[in-house]
Design a protein around this motif. Sequence first.
Motif, PDB file in Angstrom:
ATOM      1  N   ARG A  61       0.850  -1.190   0.000  1.00 22.93           N
ATOM      2  CA  ARG A  61       0.000   0.000   0.000  1.00 22.93           C
ATOM      3  C   ARG A  61       0.886   1.240   0.000  1.00 22.93           C
ATOM      4  O   ARG A  61       1.827   1.349   0.788  1.00 22.93           O
ATOM      5  N   LEU A  62       0.560   2.170  -0.909  1.00 26.69           N
ATOM      6  CA  LEU A  62       1.422   3.317  -1.140  1.00 26.69           C
ATOM      7  C   LEU A  62       0.645   4.621  -1.019  1.00 26.69           C
ATOM      8  O   LEU A  62      -0.541   4.681  -1.340  1.00 26.69           O
ATOM      9  N   GLY A  63       1.327   5.666  -0.586  1.00 22.77           N
ATOM     10  CA  GLY A  63       0.718   6.991  -0.508  1.00 22.77           C
ATOM     11  C   GLY A  63       1.033   7.674   0.805  1.00 22.77           C
ATOM     12  O   GLY A  63       1.239   7.025   1.834  1.00 22.77           O
ATOM     13  N   ARG A  64       1.060   9.001   0.765  1.00 15.75           N
ATOM     14  CA  ARG A  64       1.385   9.783   1.959  1.00 15.75           C
ATOM     15  C   ARG A  64       0.170   9.983   2.859  1.00 15.75           C
ATOM     16  O   ARG A  64       0.308  10.250   4.050  1.00 15.75           O
ATOM     17  N   THR A  65      -1.032   9.902   2.273  1.00 15.67           N
ATOM     18  CA  THR A  65      -2.250  10.178   3.024  1.00 15.67           C
ATOM     19  C   THR A  65      -2.866   8.871   3.525  1.00 15.67           C
ATOM     20  O   THR A  65      -2.366   7.778   3.248  1.00 15.67           O
ATOM     21  N   VAL A  66      -3.982   9.000   4.240  1.00 18.49           N
ATOM     22  CA  VAL A  66      -4.663   7.799   4.739  1.00 18.49           C
ATOM     23  C   VAL A  66      -5.298   7.025   3.586  1.00 18.49           C
ATOM     24  O   VAL A  66      -5.555   5.827   3.697  1.00 18.49           O
ATOM     25  N   SER A  67      -5.555   7.706   2.460  1.00 16.84           N
ATOM     26  CA  SER A  67      -6.140   7.047   1.285  1.00 16.84           C
ATOM     27  C   SER A  67      -5.021   6.453   0.433  1.00 16.84           C
ATOM     28  O   SER A  67      -4.554   7.038  -0.528  1.00 16.84           O
ATOM     29  N   PHE A  89       7.234  11.378  -5.218  1.00 17.26           N
ATOM     30  CA  PHE A  89       6.075  10.621  -5.676  1.00 17.26           C
ATOM     31  C   PHE A  89       5.048  10.436  -4.568  1.00 17.26           C
ATOM     32  O   PHE A  89       5.395  10.044  -3.444  1.00 17.26           O
ATOM     33  N   GLN A  90       3.800  10.700  -4.900  1.00 19.82           N
ATOM     34  CA  GLN A  90       2.715  10.386  -3.974  1.00 19.82           C
ATOM     35  C   GLN A  90       2.617   8.868  -3.777  1.00 19.82           C
ATOM     36  O   GLN A  90       2.467   8.388  -2.654  1.00 19.82           O
ATOM     37  N   ARG A  91       2.743   8.138  -4.861  1.00 24.13           N
ATOM     38  CA  ARG A  91       2.725   6.671  -4.820  1.00 24.13           C
ATOM     39  C   ARG A  91       3.948   6.184  -5.603  1.00 24.13           C
ATOM     40  O   ARG A  91       3.941   6.220  -6.844  1.00 24.13           O
ATOM     41  N   ASP A  92       4.982   5.764  -4.908  1.00 23.09           N
ATOM     42  CA  ASP A  92       6.229   5.378  -5.560  1.00 23.09           C
ATOM     43  C   ASP A  92       5.979   4.334  -6.648  1.00 23.09           C
ATOM     44  O   ASP A  92       5.233   3.371  -6.440  1.00 23.09           O
ATOM     45  N   PRO A  93       6.602   4.507  -7.821  1.00 28.00           N
ATOM     46  CA  PRO A  93       6.420   3.545  -8.908  1.00 28.00           C
ATOM     47  C   PRO A  93       6.817   2.121  -8.506  1.00 28.00           C
ATOM     48  O   PRO A  93       7.760   1.921  -7.735  1.00 28.00           O
ATOM     49  N   PHE A  94       6.083   1.166  -9.048  1.00 29.05           N
ATOM     50  CA  PHE A  94       6.300  -0.258  -8.783  1.00 29.05           C
ATOM     51  C   PHE A  94       6.565  -0.946 -10.121  1.00 29.05           C
ATOM     52  O   PHE A  94       5.803  -0.787 -11.070  1.00 29.05           O
ATOM     53  N   SER A  95       7.665  -1.684 -10.194  1.00 29.23           N
ATOM     54  CA  SER A  95       8.095  -2.270 -11.466  1.00 29.23           C
ATOM     55  C   SER A  95       8.111  -3.791 -11.395  1.00 29.23           C
ATOM     56  O   SER A  95       8.455  -4.370 -10.361  1.00 29.23           O
ATOM     57  N   THR A 152       0.234   9.268 -10.868  1.00 26.07           N
ATOM     58  CA  THR A 152       0.733  10.505 -10.285  1.00 26.07           C
ATOM     59  C   THR A 152      -0.350  11.209  -9.486  1.00 26.07           C
ATOM     60  O   THR A 152      -1.557  11.020  -9.692  1.00 26.07           O
ATOM     61  N   ASP A 153       0.104  12.067  -8.592  1.00 27.83           N
ATOM     62  CA  ASP A 153      -0.772  13.014  -7.909  1.00 27.83           C
ATOM     63  C   ASP A 153      -1.073  14.128  -8.917  1.00 27.83           C
ATOM     64  O   ASP A 153      -0.145  14.760  -9.435  1.00 27.83           O
ATOM     65  N   PRO A 154      -2.343  14.400  -9.217  1.00 26.01           N
ATOM     66  CA  PRO A 154      -2.645  15.426 -10.228  1.00 26.01           C
ATOM     67  C   PRO A 154      -1.958  16.767  -9.959  1.00 26.01           C
ATOM     68  O   PRO A 154      -1.453  17.406 -10.891  1.00 26.01           O
ATOM     69  N   ASP A 155      -1.924  17.173  -8.715  1.00 29.91           N
ATOM     70  CA  ASP A 155      -1.343  18.470  -8.382  1.00 29.91           C
ATOM     71  C   ASP A 155       0.177  18.486  -8.481  1.00 29.91           C
ATOM     72  O   ASP A 155       0.786  19.556  -8.497  1.00 29.91           O
TER      73      ASP A 155
END
Length: 429
Positions: free
Chosen positions: A80-86, A116-122, A144-147
């Motif tokens: 699970r990836l991301g800086r936020t709770v979502s 990266f908001q969600r680090d790439p996975f290869s 990507t994070d749109p912003d």
Amino acid sequence: MAQRRGWEEIRVAAFNIQVFGRTKMRSKKISQVLVQILSRYDIVLIQEVRDRSGKAIKELLKLVNTHATDGAYKLNISKRLGRTVSKEQYAFLYKEDSIEVVDVFQFDDTDIGDVFQRDPFSVKFRLKNSKSGLAEFAIVAIHTDPDEAKREICNLTKVHEAVSKKWDLKDVAIMGDFNADLNYVKGQDFVDIDLFTDTKFHWLIGNEEDTTVTATHAAYDRIVVTGEKLLAAIKQDSVGPFHFDEEYGLSEEEACKISDHYPIEMTLQISERIELPQLHGQLVKTSEPSQSNKVWMINEFGHKVGVPDGILKSVFNVCDDDIKTLPSHLCEIREDDCLSNNAIIAKADDTETFLISNGIKRVIADNKTVDRFHFNLDAAVVLPLIAISSIPSGKPIQYPDQALRRFRKRGKSKGHEEERTSKAKSAKT
């Protein structure tokens, strides 16, 4: 390995299934459409897997396999990836009878500033039954994070470098929801993006495409590839969004319940075929007696295209000595559609020059391309600009060493750009 149109090939896709989780899987209609879509592919990258329990993606895998008719799928999924709770996960479904996962790599952006908001996975794949030059390749998954889309896309070159170094691999596809359009990444932003300006990266989904289900016209989802073997394997005209709403007769409301994005896809030709890259752009014939009167053009993808005798001297500036005679194995080279009997070279005043064939116009990129393909500009038919503009456009014809770098941002009218930009606020990503 899927058999399609008489060629052994695999179909690869990336699909942002908007907020995928238990809610979507509880709907029989939504889950059935998802199964239909995913079953088209031999490898598919799913984005926006939000389900914290991990049950929804496993239920989807089970359902896909229940309906599979030509081999079961396996799942490989990121953390699970991301800086936020979502948080989200990247998930790959692939057919295990023909495709093997060799290795996986979770990129860590700590050293480059947590970009990266969600680090790439290869994932590195091996094609078990490939008879072409492409045996292994990697897919880098990104949402990507749109912003922060421009910043994240700029740093994908670092991800590519890490993947290539780790696996000593040149054949890499970066796929996913880049959010690379409208207010997130504007037209003028691309000149600052190394992933776009560096010639080793080939953008297969152009800025003119629409990868959204809604009224928003935007090319958010992209495929960017490197490596000669991977490029050579891409089947001509197989790249683009899959409009599942049209395919399955869904209304916009029904389609948006599946996702606000279309899958983006490409087909890789992996059967054994003869590659003659030195002949790209050349006119050839075979020594085979039964086909001795036929002439083909070897196009920018290494495929042969039939040239009707009636247009040979009007479209091409050649004499008989310019047509190379090859051994009988020329018949084994993959054949694309023939040029039409009324194909012409055309232009409007001093504007671009086109090859018009089969109701499609394709711009001839530059003088190198003219020389390589022996196009007969002296015989070009001058047509009114309004007539040229009314003919549907195909992909540009380019000198072979640049052929797959053909999906560049094309100029749009000011009104069209304003229309696209005005819809950005309602875009769902």
